[in-house]
Design a protein around this motif. Structure first.
Motif, mmCIF file in Angstrom:
data_model
loop_
_atom_site.group_PDB
_atom_site.id
_atom_site.type_symbol
_atom_site.label_atom_id
_atom_site.label_comp_id
_atom_site.label_asym_id
_atom_site.label_seq_id
_atom_site.Cartn_x
_atom_site.Cartn_y
_atom_site.Cartn_z
ATOM 1 N N GLY A 1 -13.269 26.380 33.176
ATOM 2 C CA GLY A 1 -12.077 25.600 33.775
ATOM 3 C C GLY A 1 -12.071 25.425 35.227
ATOM 4 O O GLY A 1 -13.156 25.697 35.724
ATOM 5 N N ALA A 2 -11.040 24.989 35.765
ATOM 6 C CA ALA A 2 -11.003 24.756 37.169
ATOM 7 C C ALA A 2 -10.355 25.808 37.978
ATOM 8 O O ALA A 2 -9.935 26.756 37.544
ATOM 9 C CB ALA A 2 -10.095 23.457 37.537
ATOM 10 N N ALA A 3 -10.875 25.814 39.265
ATOM 11 C CA ALA A 3 -10.552 26.896 40.049
ATOM 12 C C ALA A 3 -9.639 26.634 41.336
ATOM 13 O O ALA A 3 -9.817 25.401 41.696
ATOM 14 C CB ALA A 3 -11.589 27.733 40.594
ATOM 15 N N LEU A 4 -8.858 27.552 41.636
ATOM 16 C CA LEU A 4 -7.917 26.977 42.840
ATOM 17 C C LEU A 4 -8.128 28.226 43.845
ATOM 18 O O LEU A 4 -7.755 29.362 43.568
ATOM 19 C CB LEU A 4 -6.565 27.040 42.486
ATOM 20 C CG LEU A 4 -5.304 26.857 43.748
ATOM 21 C CD1 LEU A 4 -5.677 25.558 44.372
ATOM 22 C CD2 LEU A 4 -4.123 26.926 43.118
ATOM 23 N N GLU A 5 -8.334 28.079 44.923
ATOM 24 C CA GLU A 5 -8.599 28.917 46.115
ATOM 25 C C GLU A 5 -7.386 28.932 47.032
ATOM 26 O O GLU A 5 -7.182 27.837 47.692
ATOM 27 C CB GLU A 5 -10.047 28.965 46.886
ATOM 28 C CG GLU A 5 -10.088 29.934 48.158
ATOM 29 C CD GLU A 5 -11.422 30.089 48.652
ATOM 30 O OE1 GLU A 5 -11.498 30.879 49.724
ATOM 31 O OE2 GLU A 5 -12.236 29.277 48.421
ATOM 32 N N PHE A 6 -6.704 30.071 47.160
ATOM 33 C CA PHE A 6 -5.608 30.090 48.229
ATOM 34 C C PHE A 6 -6.623 30.362 49.410
ATOM 35 O O PHE A 6 -7.185 31.207 49.405
ATOM 36 C CB PHE A 6 -4.881 31.179 47.899
ATOM 37 C CG PHE A 6 -3.798 31.018 46.696
ATOM 38 C CD1 PHE A 6 -3.505 29.638 46.329
ATOM 39 C CD2 PHE A 6 -2.984 31.729 46.380
ATOM 40 C CE1 PHE A 6 -2.735 29.397 45.215
ATOM 41 C CE2 PHE A 6 -1.950 31.654 45.257
ATOM 42 C CZ PHE A 6 -1.975 30.174 44.551
ATOM 43 N N ALA B 1 -0.594 22.859 44.410
ATOM 44 C CA ALA B 1 -1.670 21.920 44.195
ATOM 45 C C ALA B 1 -1.389 21.085 42.812
ATOM 46 O O ALA B 1 -1.141 21.999 41.777
ATOM 47 C CB ALA B 1 -2.749 22.686 44.136
ATOM 48 N N PRO B 2 -1.918 20.188 42.518
ATOM 49 C CA PRO B 2 -1.808 19.263 41.443
ATOM 50 C C PRO B 2 -2.637 19.924 40.257
ATOM 51 O O PRO B 2 -3.801 20.452 40.495
ATOM 52 C CB PRO B 2 -1.886 17.895 41.596
ATOM 53 C CG PRO B 2 -2.946 17.851 42.974
ATOM 54 C CD PRO B 2 -2.429 19.110 43.503
ATOM 55 N N GLY B 3 -2.315 19.896 38.894
ATOM 56 C CA GLY B 3 -3.236 20.383 38.051
ATOM 57 C C GLY B 3 -2.737 21.660 37.496
ATOM 58 O O GLY B 3 -1.931 22.494 38.081
ATOM 59 N N GLU B 4 -3.812 22.285 36.582
ATOM 60 C CA GLU B 4 -3.758 23.606 36.005
ATOM 61 C C GLU B 4 -4.924 24.178 35.976
ATOM 62 O O GLU B 4 -6.321 23.433 35.819
ATOM 63 C CB GLU B 4 -3.088 23.383 34.598
ATOM 64 C CG GLU B 4 -2.574 24.746 33.804
ATOM 65 C CD GLU B 4 -2.251 24.321 32.339
ATOM 66 O OE1 GLU B 4 -1.063 24.996 32.354
ATOM 67 O OE2 GLU B 4 -2.933 23.908 31.726
ATOM 68 N N TYR B 5 -4.941 25.426 36.134
ATOM 69 C CA TYR B 5 -6.155 26.198 36.403
ATOM 70 C C TYR B 5 -6.489 27.330 35.624
ATOM 71 O O TYR B 5 -5.459 27.887 35.161
ATOM 72 C CB TYR B 5 -6.273 26.595 38.086
ATOM 73 C CG TYR B 5 -6.168 25.474 38.945
ATOM 74 C CD1 TYR B 5 -7.198 24.577 39.483
ATOM 75 C CD2 TYR B 5 -4.842 25.108 39.490
ATOM 76 C CE1 TYR B 5 -7.107 23.784 40.284
ATOM 77 C CE2 TYR B 5 -4.650 23.956 40.147
ATOM 78 C CZ TYR B 5 -5.808 23.274 40.841
ATOM 79 O OH TYR B 5 -5.472 22.162 41.395
ATOM 80 N N THR B 6 -7.600 27.579 35.402
ATOM 81 C CA THR B 6 -8.044 28.820 34.548
ATOM 82 C C THR B 6 -8.301 30.016 35.636
ATOM 83 O O THR B 6 -8.222 31.179 35.177
ATOM 84 C CB THR B 6 -9.346 28.554 33.880
ATOM 85 O OG1 THR B 6 -10.318 28.316 34.811
ATOM 86 C CG2 THR B 6 -9.235 27.610 32.663
ATOM 87 N N LEU B 7 -8.308 29.846 36.952
ATOM 88 C CA LEU B 7 -8.748 30.792 37.793
ATOM 89 C C LEU B 7 -8.001 30.351 39.068
ATOM 90 O O LEU B 7 -8.115 29.232 39.617
ATOM 91 C CB LEU B 7 -10.206 30.987 38.148
ATOM 92 C CG LEU B 7 -10.702 31.853 39.184
ATOM 93 C CD1 LEU B 7 -10.279 33.369 38.752
ATOM 94 C CD2 LEU B 7 -12.192 31.901 39.508
ATOM 95 N N VAL B 8 -7.562 31.290 39.699
ATOM 96 C CA VAL B 8 -6.827 31.408 41.169
ATOM 97 C C VAL B 8 -7.407 32.437 41.725
ATOM 98 O O VAL B 8 -7.592 33.592 41.180
ATOM 99 C CB VAL B 8 -5.343 31.357 41.457
ATOM 100 C CG1 VAL B 8 -4.797 31.228 42.721
ATOM 101 C CG2 VAL B 8 -4.659 30.001 40.470
ATOM 102 N N TYR B 9 -7.810 32.291 43.049
ATOM 103 C CA TYR B 9 -8.640 33.358 43.847
ATOM 104 C C TYR B 9 -8.390 33.496 45.401
ATOM 105 O O TYR B 9 -8.002 32.310 45.690
ATOM 106 C CB TYR B 9 -10.172 33.360 43.282
ATOM 107 C CG TYR B 9 -10.932 32.213 44.082
ATOM 108 C CD1 TYR B 9 -11.573 32.457 45.253
ATOM 109 C CD2 TYR B 9 -11.194 31.150 43.600
ATOM 110 C CE1 TYR B 9 -12.337 31.233 45.886
ATOM 111 C CE2 TYR B 9 -11.880 30.044 43.757
ATOM 112 C CZ TYR B 9 -12.411 30.203 45.520
ATOM 113 O OH TYR B 9 -13.347 29.166 45.624
ATOM 114 N N LEU B 10 -8.286 34.755 45.795
ATOM 115 C CA LEU B 10 -7.982 35.021 47.277
ATOM 116 C C LEU B 10 -8.791 36.059 47.676
ATOM 117 O O LEU B 10 -8.825 37.220 47.434
ATOM 118 C CB LEU B 10 -6.308 35.459 47.237
ATOM 119 C CG LEU B 10 -5.630 35.693 48.484
ATOM 120 C CD1 LEU B 10 -5.851 34.429 49.416
ATOM 121 C CD2 LEU B 10 -4.409 35.715 48.095
ATOM 122 N N VAL B 11 -9.748 35.848 48.600
ATOM 123 C CA VAL B 11 -10.898 36.553 48.980
ATOM 124 C C VAL B 11 -10.839 36.918 50.218
ATOM 125 O O VAL B 11 -9.722 36.628 51.145
ATOM 126 C CB VAL B 11 -12.199 35.921 48.670
ATOM 127 C CG1 VAL B 11 -12.357 35.500 47.283
ATOM 128 C CG2 VAL B 11 -12.510 34.900 49.670
#
Length: 250
Positions: free
Chosen positions: A42-47, A99-109
């Motif tokens: 899926g798509a990912a979102l990075e904070f 953010a627009p859309g839906e994600y399978t992954l959100v990550y914060l490194v």
């Protein structure tokens, strides 16, 4: 000092050079490998996407990546590597921006959740991650473990790193769970060190897990690093994977 004041033009221009160790293949490759696996197609979102240290190679692996970033100067550095079509970015706070859309992954490194200086803001960061995730999606956090065991009675500071050309000194306010990191760079030929300060609110792993529960997550795994080493009482940091409940069948 506000976060947007810290991540100014000067810091953004120097960021990749000052963080060069974190761009090394042996550091970055396991991070990207693990995140690609957790995205699960899926798509990912990075904070706090910053200059794209992780996002750019993750997108090159075929994972669609979107970002949220508070600092326009940091985003400007990212845009030198990837355009808006390749990696879309919303300018805003990771605790509230959408953010627009839906994600399978959100990550914060790279310890970045600690840039939020109150417990309430950190809880809202979890809730914001939950709002962006599809059922069964994951929120991944990389975070250091507070070094309070190094503080003897009356001592308020620890040396985090002491390398040629760089020293990290952390000063602790244990009442408020605050740390100020003092980064000293000693450049060849310079008579004085260059100093950058950044404030943080440290979080114990158990407190982080409670924040996750408040946002509807469960802890799926915790390791000492991106390679999957066991997390122990002596681990200086951790990679924690939280999962939101999957959709219930009708």
């Amino acid at each position: 000092m506000k976060q947007e004041e810290i991540w100014d033009d000067d810091v953004a221009r120097r960021y990749d050079t000052d963080s060069a160790d974190h761009f090394a293949t042996e550091v970055l490759a396991p991070t990207v490998d693990r995140l690609a696996e957790l995205a699960d197609g899926g798509a990912a979102l990075e904070f706090a996407i910053g200059t794209g240290r992780v996002a750019v190679p993750l997108a090159e692996r075929g994972v669609p990546v979107t970002g949220i970033e508070l600092s326009p100067p940091m985003l400007e550095q990212l845009r030198a590597k990837a355009d808006e079509a390749s990696i879309p970015v919303v300018v805003g706070d990771m605790a509230s921006a959408t953010a627009p859309g839906e994600y399978t992954l959100v990550y914060l490194v790279y310890n970045t959740i600690s840039n939020l200086l109150t417990q309430a803001e950190q809880v809202e960061c979890f809730r914001n991650a939950a709002r962006h995730l599809a059922p069964g999606g994951r929120f991944v956090i990389e975070l250091w473990v507070p070094e309070l065991r190094k503080l003897t009675p009356g001592q308020k500071a620890t040396v985090g790193e002491a390398d040629p050309g760089y020293i990290l000194l952390d000063t602790y306010d244990v009442l408020r769970q605050h740390v100020v990191s003092h980064h000293f760079w000693f450049e060849d030929g310079a008579k004085q060190a260059r100093l950058q300060r950044s404030p943080h609110r440290y979080i114990w792993p158990a407190e982080l897990d409670l924040m996750a529960q408040l946002a509807g997550f469960e802890l799926e795994s915790r390791h000492a690093d991106w390679d999957g080493a066991a997390f122990t009482a002596d681990s200086p940091s951790h990679v924690s994977v939280y999962r939101i409940a999957p959709a219930r069948s009708a």
